[in-house]
Scaffold this active site. Structure first.
Site, PDB file in Angstrom:
ATOM      1  N   GLU A  31       0.869  -1.197   0.000  1.00 37.78           N
ATOM      2  CA  GLU A  31       0.000   0.000   0.000  1.00 37.78           C
ATOM      3  C   GLU A  31       0.897   1.234   0.000  1.00 37.78           C
ATOM      4  OE1 GLU A  31      -3.445   0.936  -0.288  1.00 37.78           O
ATOM      5  OE2 GLU A  31      -2.166   2.680  -0.557  1.00 37.78           O
ATOM      6  N   PHE A  35      -4.013   3.416   4.338  1.00 37.16           N
ATOM      7  CA  PHE A  35      -4.744   2.163   4.521  1.00 37.16           C
ATOM      8  C   PHE A  35      -6.253   2.455   4.470  1.00 37.16           C
ATOM      9  CE2 PHE A  35      -3.198  -2.081   5.735  1.00 37.16           C
ATOM     10  CZ  PHE A  35      -1.884  -1.931   5.318  1.00 37.16           C
ATOM     11  N   GLY A  37      -7.689   3.031   1.579  1.00 35.98           N
ATOM     12  CA  GLY A  37      -7.875   3.545   0.218  1.00 35.98           C
ATOM     13  C   GLY A  37      -8.811   4.729   0.116  1.00 35.98           C
ATOM     14  N   THR A  38      -9.438   4.853  -1.030  1.00 36.66           N
ATOM     15  CA  THR A  38     -10.207   6.050  -1.381  1.00 36.66           C
ATOM     16  C   THR A  38     -11.449   6.230  -0.519  1.00 36.66           C
ATOM     17  OG1 THR A  38      -9.432   5.831  -3.657  1.00 36.66           O
ATOM     18  CG2 THR A  38     -11.376   7.208  -3.300  1.00 36.66           C
ATOM     19  N   HIS A 458     -48.501   4.189   4.967  1.00 38.06           N
ATOM     20  CA  HIS A 458     -49.096   5.494   4.693  1.00 38.06           C
ATOM     21  C   HIS A 458     -48.856   6.400   5.882  1.00 38.06           C
ATOM     22  CE1 HIS A 458     -51.754   8.510   3.069  1.00 38.06           C
ATOM     23  NE2 HIS A 458     -52.343   8.564   4.260  1.00 38.06           N
TER      24      HIS A 458
HETATM   25  C1  LIG Z   1     -14.795  11.997  -3.543  1.00 36.42           C
HETATM   26  C2  LIG Z   1     -15.310  10.610  -3.809  1.00 36.42           C
HETATM   27  C3  LIG Z   1     -16.542  10.243  -3.326  1.00 36.42           C
HETATM   28  C4  LIG Z   1     -17.025   8.962  -3.569  1.00 36.42           C
HETATM   29  N1  LIG Z   1     -18.262   8.634  -3.087  1.00 36.42           N
HETATM   30  C5  LIG Z   1     -18.750   7.404  -3.329  1.00 36.42           C
HETATM   31  C6  LIG Z   1     -20.018   7.031  -2.819  1.00 36.42           C
HETATM   32  O1  LIG Z   1     -20.696   7.810  -2.138  1.00 36.42           O
HETATM   33  N2  LIG Z   1     -20.474   5.783  -3.071  1.00 36.42           N
HETATM   34  C7  LIG Z   1     -19.739   4.899  -3.825  1.00 36.42           C
HETATM   35  O2  LIG Z   1     -20.211   3.767  -4.039  1.00 36.42           O
HETATM   36  N3  LIG Z   1     -18.530   5.224  -4.327  1.00 36.42           N
HETATM   37  C8  LIG Z   1     -18.020   6.449  -4.093  1.00 36.42           C
HETATM   38  N4  LIG Z   1     -16.793   6.776  -4.573  1.00 36.42           N
HETATM   39  C9  LIG Z   1     -16.040   5.771  -5.341  1.00 36.42           C
HETATM   40  C10 LIG Z   1     -15.354   4.777  -4.381  1.00 36.42           C
HETATM   41  O3  LIG Z   1     -14.600   5.496  -3.434  1.00 36.42           O
HETATM   42  C11 LIG Z   1     -14.440   3.836  -5.172  1.00 36.42           C
HETATM   43  O4  LIG Z   1     -15.183   3.184  -6.171  1.00 36.42           O
HETATM   44  C12 LIG Z   1     -13.829   2.772  -4.267  1.00 36.42           C
HETATM   45  O5  LIG Z   1     -13.231   3.332  -3.145  1.00 36.42           O
HETATM   46  C13 LIG Z   1     -12.811   1.948  -5.059  1.00 36.42           C
HETATM   47  O6  LIG Z   1     -12.200   1.007  -4.203  1.00 36.42           O
HETATM   48  P1  LIG Z   1     -10.906   0.221  -4.683  1.00 36.42           P
HETATM   49  O7  LIG Z   1     -10.598  -0.748  -3.608  1.00 36.42           O
HETATM   50  O8  LIG Z   1     -11.093  -0.269  -6.060  1.00 36.42           O
HETATM   51  O9  LIG Z   1      -9.755   1.325  -4.790  1.00 36.42           O
HETATM   52  P2  LIG Z   1      -9.113   2.301  -3.710  1.00 36.42           P
HETATM   53  O10 LIG Z   1      -9.955   2.454  -2.507  1.00 36.42           O
HETATM   54  O11 LIG Z   1      -8.736   3.519  -4.457  1.00 36.42           O
HETATM   55  O12 LIG Z   1      -7.804   1.521  -3.226  1.00 36.42           O
HETATM   56  C14 LIG Z   1      -6.695   1.345  -4.055  1.00 36.42           C
HETATM   57  C15 LIG Z   1      -5.458   1.410  -3.192  1.00 36.42           C
HETATM   58  O13 LIG Z   1      -4.367   0.900  -3.945  1.00 36.42           O
HETATM   59  C16 LIG Z   1      -3.219   1.667  -3.657  1.00 36.42           C
HETATM   60  N5  LIG Z   1      -2.300   1.497  -4.784  1.00 36.42           N
HETATM   61  C17 LIG Z   1      -2.539   1.832  -6.080  1.00 36.42           C
HETATM   62  N6  LIG Z   1      -1.512   1.455  -6.864  1.00 36.42           N
HETATM   63  C18 LIG Z   1      -0.597   0.885  -6.041  1.00 36.42           C
HETATM   64  C19 LIG Z   1       0.670   0.297  -6.270  1.00 36.42           C
HETATM   65  N7  LIG Z   1       1.184   0.176  -7.480  1.00 36.42           N
HETATM   66  N8  LIG Z   1       1.374  -0.152  -5.190  1.00 36.42           N
HETATM   67  C20 LIG Z   1       0.852  -0.068  -3.934  1.00 36.42           C
HETATM   68  N9  LIG Z   1      -0.370   0.455  -3.673  1.00 36.42           N
HETATM   69  C21 LIG Z   1      -1.090   0.919  -4.721  1.00 36.42           C
HETATM   70  C22 LIG Z   1      -3.752   3.076  -3.491  1.00 36.42           C
HETATM   71  O14 LIG Z   1      -2.860   3.851  -2.735  1.00 36.42           O
HETATM   72  C23 LIG Z   1      -5.091   2.831  -2.790  1.00 36.42           C
HETATM   73  O15 LIG Z   1      -4.989   2.930  -1.401  1.00 36.42           O
HETATM   74  C24 LIG Z   1     -16.265   8.042  -4.319  1.00 36.42           C
HETATM   75  C25 LIG Z   1     -14.990   8.411  -4.810  1.00 36.42           C
HETATM   76  C26 LIG Z   1     -14.520   9.679  -4.547  1.00 36.42           C
HETATM   77  C27 LIG Z   1     -13.152  10.053  -5.055  1.00 36.42           C
END
Ligand SMILES: Cc1cc2nc3c(=O)[nH]c(=O)nc-3n(C[C@H](O)[C@H](O)[C@H](O)COP(=O)(O)OP(=O)(O)OC[C@H]3O[C@@H](n4cnc5c(N)ncnc54)[C@H](O)[C@@H]3O)c2cc1C
Ligand SMILES: NC(=O)c1ccc[n+]([C@@H]2O[C@H](COP(=O)([O-])OP(=O)(O)OC[C@H]3O[C@@H](n4cnc5c(N)ncnc54)[C@H](O)[C@@H]3O)[C@@H](O)[C@H]2O)c1
Length: 477
Positions: A31, A35, A37-38, A458
């Site tokens: 990571e 930790f 992520g997004t 209702h």
């Molecule tokens: C502002 C915002 C609001 C949102 N609101 C919503 C919502 O209300 N409802 C909803 O359903 N979705 C929402 N989303 C979308 C949602 O957050 C994402 O679809 C979801 O978090 C994706 O999860 P993930 O596990 O695929 O990726 P992520 O949570 O992005 O995790 C990927 C992780 O991989 C790590 N990483 C990447 N490349 C590497 C590498 N090469 N080596 C080591 N680590 C790496 C990154 O640092 C990150 O921590 C929102 C997104 C944003 C930006």
């Protein structure tokens, strides 16, 4: 060189893969950032913790239609940010500590990692490792805006007045004015948050309406209501950004809206919200032989990454990096599939799981709110589907009279099978209301049975869903 039974890259939804059933495996987790992520750190959770107070602020400032004289008198931004991020940061730290210090079988690499071969990878600091299995859960990051004068390497740094969703919520104080580039989910959610909290917000949209990928009726209704609260310039594109004390933007016309206002825009801060790019490039997934479609890793229904149309043994992907839908509930569902299928590979489970992408809901937490699932009317028309449509305005049910504000539920169903093909709600509680349609679609309940086969409380707002369903005319008497 260390060898691992399993490598997980990314701790967003990827963090949920490893549980007690993996305790006999030697696991590596890479990571590079936060930790969780997004979603946890800069996405769904903090934005919605901001949307709720913003909604309360908006209601206080806009209550005359309820014969109330209330006002919004300001926000303790410092207190609000602390309440949100003290909670989130503690979860991030605990998750990192748990994986790093409390699991004997797990090694955390807190840095970027990329593939060097079919079963090998290297971290940014030069550690090399080999693995039998890998889960790619690298998500996505904000797409850079191309405009002259903008130094993308400085975006999101402390003194640079240009932000993305990665840092805008961490500002020490609210700006007086904010210009937002983009007209999708992130643009309209942040515009609602900051405008409601008293910031002078301008949104720059290339087209002639907001949330252009939604059902046309929804997008039109949203645009009408949103523009009562937020200043939007339609049909414009950013040509250059002059960054000094704040930003000054020159604009050009896209030709997609009439009477576009291209006069310069000045603001204390700028938010770029022009989409998200999947994190594949820096991963060097080509070293695995992985197939990509643009920036998306191509997977099959079992979440196995494909190479020339064939699944790569022991390579799975989940979430934004491989999904057409960048949504947390989609990433979570895919993570469950991956976890199960690794257990199949380990001989713990027997039958491989697949992810059902047939019914994917989404919500936009702005003002108004949107809840949506399935096809838009435009898609059904383009595909030549024989459908019927029905819309119930909030004003058509008793709770809507209480709310006294616009909103509607629209349902689209197949004329002969009566199956719901799509449903779209705009207005108060839309994200919750649409779940009723999601349930009917997921469990294949025909629209007429859903309408008449249960009692509807209702006078709850759910009656708007009931009435939309009752309004479908299938032509069978
Ligand atoms: C502002 C915002 C609001 C949102 N609101 C919503 C919502 O209300 N409802 C909803 O359903 N979705 C929402 N989303 C979308 C949602 O957050 C994402 O679809 C979801 O978090 C994706 O999860 P993930 O596990 O695929 O990726 P992520 O949570 O992005 O995790 C990927 C992780 O991989 C790590 N990483 C990447 N490349 C590497 C590498 N090469 N080596 C080591 N680590 C790496 C990154 O640092 C990150 O921590 C929102 C997104 C944003 C930006
Ligand atoms: N409530 C939620 O579920 C939620 C909230 C936020 C984000 N998300 C997810 O994150 C994704 C990314 O959000 P987003 O709002 O960045 O993307 P988006 O795809 O929703 O919208 C991007 C917008 O930027 C515009 N755009 C693209 N290039 C541009 C340019 N050069 N200049 C001006 N405008 C430009 C597009 O026309 C579009 O309106 C969403 O698609 C969604 O999957 C979900």
């Amino acid at each position: 060189m260390a060898h691992f039974d399993l490598l997980v890259i990314g701790t967003g939804s990827g963090n949920s893969i490893v549980d007690d059933r993996f305790s006999h495996l030697k696991v590596a987790i890479a990571e590079k950032w936060l930790f969780g992520g997004t979603c946890l750190n800069v996405g769904c959770i903090p934005t919605k913790m901001l949307v709720y107070p913003a909604e309360v602020a908006h209601s206080s400032a806009d209550s005359a239609h309820l014969n109330l004289a209330t006002s919004f008198d300001g926000v303790d931004w410092n207190g609000l940010s602390h309440r949100i991020f003290d909670r989130i940061d503690a979860i991030e730290e605990d998750g990192r500590d748990y994986r790093t210090n409390r699991l004997d079988n797990v090694t955390v690499f807190p840095e970027h990692i990329h593939f060097t071969g079919r079963n090998s990878a290297q971290t940014a600091s030069g550690d090399t490792l080999t693995f039998d299995r890998v889960v790619i859960a690298t998500g996505s990051s904000p797409t850079p805006l191309k405009a002259s004068g903008l130094d993308w390497d400085r975006v999101d740094t402390e003194n640079y007045p240009v932000k993305t969703s990665n840092s805008i919520m961490r500002m020490p104080e609210l700006p007086r004015s904010l210009v937002i580039v983009g007209s999708g989910f992130i643009a309209v959610e942040f515009a609602h948050i900051f405008a409601s909290l008293g910031v002078d917000v301008t949104v720059l949209a290339r087209g002639n309406r907001l949330l252009g990928n939604h059902d046309r009726d929804v997008s039109d209704a949203f645009t009408r209501q949103f523009t009562k609260n937020v200043n939007v310039r339609f049909g414009v594109e950013v040509e250059s950004v002059d960054v000094a004390d704040g930003v000054s933007l020159t604009l050009t016309e896209t030709g997609r809206a009439q009477d576009a206002d291209t006069s310069a825009v000045e603001a204390q801060l700028m938010l770029v919200a022009v989409g998200r790019t999947r994190s594949t490039h820096a991963l060097n997934a080509g070293a695995l032989g992985a197939q990509t479609d643009g920036d998306r890793l191509v997977v099959d229904e079992h979440q196995r990454v494909l190479s020339n149309g064939e699944p790569l043994d022991g390579v799975w992907a989940l979430g934004d990096v491989c999904s057409e839908h960048m949504l947390k509930h989609v990433a979570n569902a895919e993570a469950r599939t991956v976890q199960h299928n690794i257990l199949v590979d380990l001989g713990v489970e027997t039958t491989p799981a697949s992810t059902d992408h047939s019914v994917i809901p989404a919500a936009v937490f702005s003002h108004p709110q949107i809840g949506t699932v399935g096809a838009t009317e435009e898609q059904l028309r383009a595909e030549g589907v024989d459908y019927v449509s029905s819309t119930c305005e909030y004003g058509g049910v008793a709770f809507g009279w209480a709310l006294n504000e616009p909103g509607f539920a629209k349902v689209l169903a197949h004329r002969t099978t009566k199956r719901i093909l799509g449903a779209h709600v705009v207005g108060a509680q839309a994200a919750s209301l649409v779940q009723l349609f999601v349930q009917a679609m997921a469990f294949d309940i025909p629209a007429d049975q859903m309408a008449r086969g249960q009692m509807w409380i209702h006078p709850a707002l759910t009656e708007v869903v009931e009435n939309a369903l009752l309004g479908l005319e299938f032509g069978d008497g």
